[in-house]
Design a protein around this motif. Sequence first.
Motif, mmCIF file in Angstrom:
data_model
loop_
_atom_site.group_PDB
_atom_site.id
_atom_site.type_symbol
_atom_site.label_atom_id
_atom_site.label_comp_id
_atom_site.label_asym_id
_atom_site.label_seq_id
_atom_site.Cartn_x
_atom_site.Cartn_y
_atom_site.Cartn_z
ATOM 1 N N LEU A 25 0.825 -1.211 0.000
ATOM 2 C CA LEU A 25 0.000 0.000 0.000
ATOM 3 C C LEU A 25 0.858 1.261 0.000
ATOM 4 C CD1 LEU A 25 -2.872 -1.066 2.406
ATOM 5 C CD2 LEU A 25 -2.973 -0.772 -0.080
ATOM 6 N N GLY A 32 -3.619 3.852 -3.937
ATOM 7 C CA GLY A 32 -4.070 2.754 -3.101
ATOM 8 C C GLY A 32 -4.429 1.532 -3.927
ATOM 9 N N ALA A 35 -8.892 -4.493 -1.978
ATOM 10 C CA ALA A 35 -8.569 -5.685 -1.187
ATOM 11 C C ALA A 35 -8.296 -6.883 -2.083
ATOM 12 C CB ALA A 35 -9.703 -5.992 -0.215
ATOM 13 N N LEU A 53 -6.475 -6.486 6.978
ATOM 14 C CA LEU A 53 -6.832 -5.092 6.721
ATOM 15 C C LEU A 53 -7.524 -4.461 7.932
ATOM 16 C CD1 LEU A 53 -8.036 -5.470 3.042
ATOM 17 C CD2 LEU A 53 -5.956 -4.285 3.821
ATOM 18 N N SER A 57 -6.054 -1.292 9.924
ATOM 19 C CA SER A 57 -6.916 -0.119 10.030
ATOM 20 C C SER A 57 -7.080 0.316 11.482
ATOM 21 C CB SER A 57 -8.275 -0.428 9.407
ATOM 22 O OG SER A 57 -9.104 0.691 9.486
ATOM 23 N N ILE A 62 -3.585 2.115 7.944
ATOM 24 C CA ILE A 62 -4.208 2.244 6.633
ATOM 25 C C ILE A 62 -5.574 2.912 6.787
ATOM 26 C CG2 ILE A 62 -3.029 0.214 5.684
ATOM 27 C CD1 ILE A 62 -5.710 -1.306 5.936
ATOM 28 N N SER A 63 -6.066 3.435 5.680
ATOM 29 C CA SER A 63 -7.421 3.987 5.640
ATOM 30 C C SER A 63 -8.115 3.386 4.426
ATOM 31 C CB SER A 63 -7.385 5.506 5.543
ATOM 32 O OG SER A 63 -6.733 5.907 4.357
ATOM 33 N N SER A 64 -9.422 3.521 4.392
ATOM 34 C CA SER A 64 -10.170 2.981 3.266
ATOM 35 C C SER A 64 -11.237 3.968 2.831
ATOM 36 C CB SER A 64 -10.815 1.648 3.642
ATOM 37 O OG SER A 64 -11.747 1.828 4.693
ATOM 38 N N TYR A 73 -7.897 0.775 -0.316
ATOM 39 C CA TYR A 73 -7.092 0.930 0.898
ATOM 40 C C TYR A 73 -5.833 1.720 0.573
ATOM 41 C CZ TYR A 73 -10.218 -2.461 2.916
ATOM 42 O OH TYR A 73 -11.348 -3.090 3.381
ATOM 43 N N LYS A 74 -5.464 2.591 1.492
ATOM 44 C CA LYS A 74 -4.262 3.405 1.333
ATOM 45 C C LYS A 74 -3.444 3.366 2.613
ATOM 46 C CE LYS A 74 -6.379 6.599 -1.910
ATOM 47 N NZ LYS A 74 -6.633 7.985 -2.259
#
Length: 99
Positions: A25, A32, A35, A53, A57, A62-64, A73-74
């Motif tokens: 990622l 990003g 999944a 994930l 998170s 990570i963020s989504s 996801y990033k």
Amino acid sequence: MEKMEAIEVMSALAQPTRFEVFTHLARAQPDGLAAGALAERIGTPASTMSVHLTILSRAGLISSSKVGRKVIYKAEPASVRDLALFLMNDCHLGDEDPG
């Protein structure tokens, strides 16, 4: 960063698959990855990827965001920076005087 947050970040990254997910990622910035793409690249079943994930998170690594039907996801590199600063400052790493 608080001590417990630092422990959560280190714990999340200590697992090899999660470390690999975060690395993928981070390299995929700024776009990003979905999944499914992550699971395929790493060779992990989608259900297992979902667990990884979630842990990343919760640790703030990570963020989504939803883009159409996909969740993208990033990596959140600030979490790793904050961990490094915590270790350097709060744990006094890098002090000249080891005593």
